[in-house]
Design a protein around this motif. Structure first.
Motif, PDB file in Angstrom:
ATOM      1  N   VAL A  89       0.860  -1.179   0.000  1.00 48.18           N
ATOM      2  CA  VAL A  89       0.000   0.000   0.000  1.00 48.18           C
ATOM      3  C   VAL A  89       0.898   1.232   0.000  1.00 48.18           C
ATOM      4  N   GLU A  90       0.694   2.069  -0.990  1.00 50.48           N
ATOM      5  CA  GLU A  90       1.334   3.391  -1.008  1.00 50.48           C
ATOM      6  C   GLU A  90       0.268   4.405  -0.689  1.00 50.48           C
ATOM      7  N   GLY A  91       0.524   5.262   0.280  1.00 49.46           N
ATOM      8  CA  GLY A  91      -0.407   6.331   0.596  1.00 49.46           C
ATOM      9  C   GLY A  91       0.209   7.678   0.277  1.00 49.46           C
ATOM     10  N   HIS A  92      -0.503   8.463  -0.511  1.00 47.23           N
ATOM     11  CA  HIS A  92      -0.047   9.802  -0.883  1.00 47.23           C
ATOM     12  C   HIS A  92      -1.019  10.802  -0.273  1.00 47.23           C
ATOM     13  N   ILE A  93      -0.535  11.568   0.689  1.00 43.68           N
ATOM     14  CA  ILE A  93      -1.388  12.464   1.461  1.00 43.68           C
ATOM     15  C   ILE A  93      -1.134  13.902   1.042  1.00 43.68           C
ATOM     16  N   SER A  94      -2.172  14.582   0.614  1.00 50.49           N
ATOM     17  CA  SER A  94      -2.043  15.986   0.233  1.00 50.49           C
ATOM     18  C   SER A  94      -1.891  16.835   1.493  1.00 50.49           C
ATOM     19  N   SER A  95      -0.769  17.495   1.647  1.00 51.95           N
ATOM     20  CA  SER A  95      -0.423  18.135   2.928  1.00 51.95           C
ATOM     21  C   SER A  95       0.226  19.489   2.699  1.00 51.95           C
ATOM     22  N   THR A  96       0.033  20.370   3.658  1.00 49.11           N
ATOM     23  CA  THR A  96       0.738  21.650   3.628  1.00 49.11           C
ATOM     24  C   THR A  96       2.195  21.451   4.035  1.00 49.11           C
ATOM     25  N   ASP A  97       3.017  22.426   3.642  1.00 51.20           N
ATOM     26  CA  ASP A  97       4.409  22.416   4.078  1.00 51.20           C
ATOM     27  C   ASP A  97       4.450  22.421   5.602  1.00 51.20           C
ATOM     28  N   GLY A  98       5.317  21.603   6.153  1.00 53.70           N
ATOM     29  CA  GLY A  98       5.499  21.587   7.596  1.00 53.70           C
ATOM     30  C   GLY A  98       4.623  20.587   8.312  1.00 53.70           C
ATOM     31  N   PHE A  99       3.654  19.989   7.601  1.00 54.75           N
ATOM     32  CA  PHE A  99       2.863  18.935   8.245  1.00 54.75           C
ATOM     33  C   PHE A  99       3.547  17.591   8.004  1.00 54.75           C
ATOM     34  N   HIS A 100       3.932  16.916   9.087  1.00 51.52           N
ATOM     35  CA  HIS A 100       4.676  15.663   8.943  1.00 51.52           C
ATOM     36  C   HIS A 100       3.976  14.480   9.598  1.00 51.52           C
ATOM     37  N   GLY A 101       2.679  14.611   9.868  1.00 52.96           N
ATOM     38  CA  GLY A 101       1.944  13.553  10.566  1.00 52.96           C
ATOM     39  C   GLY A 101       1.206  12.595   9.632  1.00 52.96           C
ATOM     40  N   GLN A 102       1.756  12.362   8.446  1.00 53.17           N
ATOM     41  CA  GLN A 102       1.084  11.502   7.467  1.00 53.17           C
ATOM     42  C   GLN A 102       0.916  10.072   7.967  1.00 53.17           C
ATOM     43  N   VAL A 103       1.838   9.626   8.809  1.00 54.29           N
ATOM     44  CA  VAL A 103       1.792   8.231   9.257  1.00 54.29           C
ATOM     45  C   VAL A 103       0.514   7.941  10.041  1.00 54.29           C
ATOM     46  N   GLU A 104       0.111   8.840  10.901  1.00 54.29           N
ATOM     47  CA  GLU A 104      -1.094   8.591  11.709  1.00 54.29           C
ATOM     48  C   GLU A 104      -2.371   8.635  10.873  1.00 54.29           C
ATOM     49  N   ILE A 105      -2.273   9.215   9.682  1.00 54.13           N
ATOM     50  CA  ILE A 105      -3.409   9.157   8.753  1.00 54.13           C
ATOM     51  C   ILE A 105      -3.445   7.795   8.069  1.00 54.13           C
ATOM     52  N   MET A 106      -2.293   7.371   7.557  1.00 54.21           N
ATOM     53  CA  MET A 106      -2.247   6.089   6.854  1.00 54.21           C
ATOM     54  C   MET A 106      -2.536   4.919   7.777  1.00 54.21           C
ATOM     55  N   ASN A 107      -2.284   5.094   9.069  1.00 53.44           N
ATOM     56  CA  ASN A 107      -2.597   3.989   9.986  1.00 53.44           C
ATOM     57  C   ASN A 107      -4.086   3.642   9.956  1.00 53.44           C
ATOM     58  N   PHE A 108      -4.931   4.620   9.626  1.00 54.17           N
ATOM     59  CA  PHE A 108      -6.362   4.299   9.518  1.00 54.17           C
ATOM     60  C   PHE A 108      -6.624   3.360   8.339  1.00 54.17           C
ATOM     61  N   SER A 109      -5.848   3.474   7.298  1.00 55.54           N
ATOM     62  CA  SER A 109      -5.990   2.545   6.173  1.00 55.54           C
ATOM     63  C   SER A 109      -5.465   1.160   6.555  1.00 55.54           C
ATOM     64  N   SER A 110      -4.272   1.108   7.116  1.00 57.94           N
ATOM     65  CA  SER A 110      -3.689  -0.193   7.504  1.00 57.94           C
ATOM     66  C   SER A 110      -4.547  -0.883   8.554  1.00 57.94           C
ATOM     67  N   ASN A 111      -5.036  -0.105   9.529  1.00 62.14           N
ATOM     68  CA  ASN A 111      -5.845  -0.707  10.593  1.00 62.14           C
ATOM     69  C   ASN A 111      -7.154  -1.272  10.048  1.00 62.14           C
TER      70      ASN A 111
END
Lengths: 153, 153, 153
Positions: free
Chosen positions: B93-115
């Motif tokens: 699974v590759e997750g591409h998260i549209s994010s503003t500069d300086g936001f680095h919390g993508q992992v906690e978003i993708m965990n909802f997919s993995s979970n």
């Protein structure tokens, strides 16, 4: 009709496949899968379209860039397989389009790549596809295609 | 318990799989591998979450977007295999998260997919994962999932 | 000479492979293909290079980051295969380099990864490669490598 003849009908021809920019291979084979290195709109060693859609590049220019990068994909497949007879199918195409913030029309650019594949490969074009927007690419290329193909091994 | 029953227990159901936006296939099969086209949080043909985490979207909204995109992934697998019996494993699974500069919390978003995958597929969820931040996505989608699965061919 | 001995000659050694950050696997196997989760320059659980090339990071720092991430790739392959005997070939390496706008020298950073693979794996390094520029990565990592390998299954 052969792939080359169909390309000729469209006024296109396959370029010399671009050389790698480091100690890697343009194509890597794993069983019946071919993994191609990322292809950009290079012609005769020169980048034909540099910059971003929405700034230096119009949508039409990016569509031409998509055609050139697709021709480089086909050129590498032909070089690796010594023709297209052993090509079974394009499995996946990833398109990465260098775009300004707020430009969301990447799909209509990538359709030029998919449509060209369908025009010259027919049913063998049948790929899954993913389109990305990037804020820039290495060498400042307008777009990059990353392709996996299935072959008769 | 079936995948659909587990989804129902979670209050979820599989949508109609979104249609491709061009001349490509939603799913491409190569032997025992399924390559899915990129999936975004579309529901009934409408993008449910547009924009970027850190600007228009909160982390919680992006987590909901991850669930919707994961449901679209599952819907395409079910449509292609006519159920989940032949699904052996989610490979990547590759997750591409549209994010503003300086936001680095993508992992906690993708965990909802993995979970979610683990919750409904159990051991068959066992995927390698890669998470990316992107400054925007085609159609201004909040995120995109690119999935490879292994099946009984 | 073994992979470990070649690494030692270069003054390098394989780290403990970094742990996943969620409910996924570091490596997923599908027949003779290994799909690795994205690897960043983590050493002993700590990110060694954070930030972007062109801002907080010089090209030389990013090249060191490429070496560390490549070592993590090799460490995961060794852990999964219990050594390197069953590794047939690195099939594909994707490099995602966190870069400022206007920095287009990603290729010379990724060459440090490709060159290290060639130095320690010889002909088994023969990969297709794709290099991307990204405006940021999860955890603010300097770069990420996404690798597919072929093994004796």
């Amino acid at each position: 009709m052969s792939v080359e003849m169909k390309l000729r009908e469209l006024g296109l021809e396959l370029p010399i496949p671009p050389r790698p920019l480091g100690t890697y291979n343009p194509v890597s084979q794993a069983g019946s899968l071919l993994f191609l290195s990322g292809q950009i709109p290079i012609v005769n060693g020169e980048l034909a379209f540099a910059g971003r859609v929405g700034a230096e590049l119009t949508v039409e220019m990016a569509q031409q860039a998509a055609i050139l990068a697709t021709l480089n994909v086909l050129a590498h497949i032909r070089a690796h397989l010594d023709g297209f007879d052993r090509l079974e199918e394009i499995v996946r195409v990833e398109g990465h389009i260098s775009s300004t913030d707020g430009f969301h029309g990447q799909v209509e650019i990538m359709n030029f790549s998919s449509n060209l594949l369908v025009a010259v490969l027919g049913e063998r074009a049948g790929h899954a596809r993913t389109v990305f927007s990037v804020n820039q690419l290495p060498e400042n290329a307008a777009l990059m295609l990353v392709v996996i193909a299935r072959i008769r091994a």
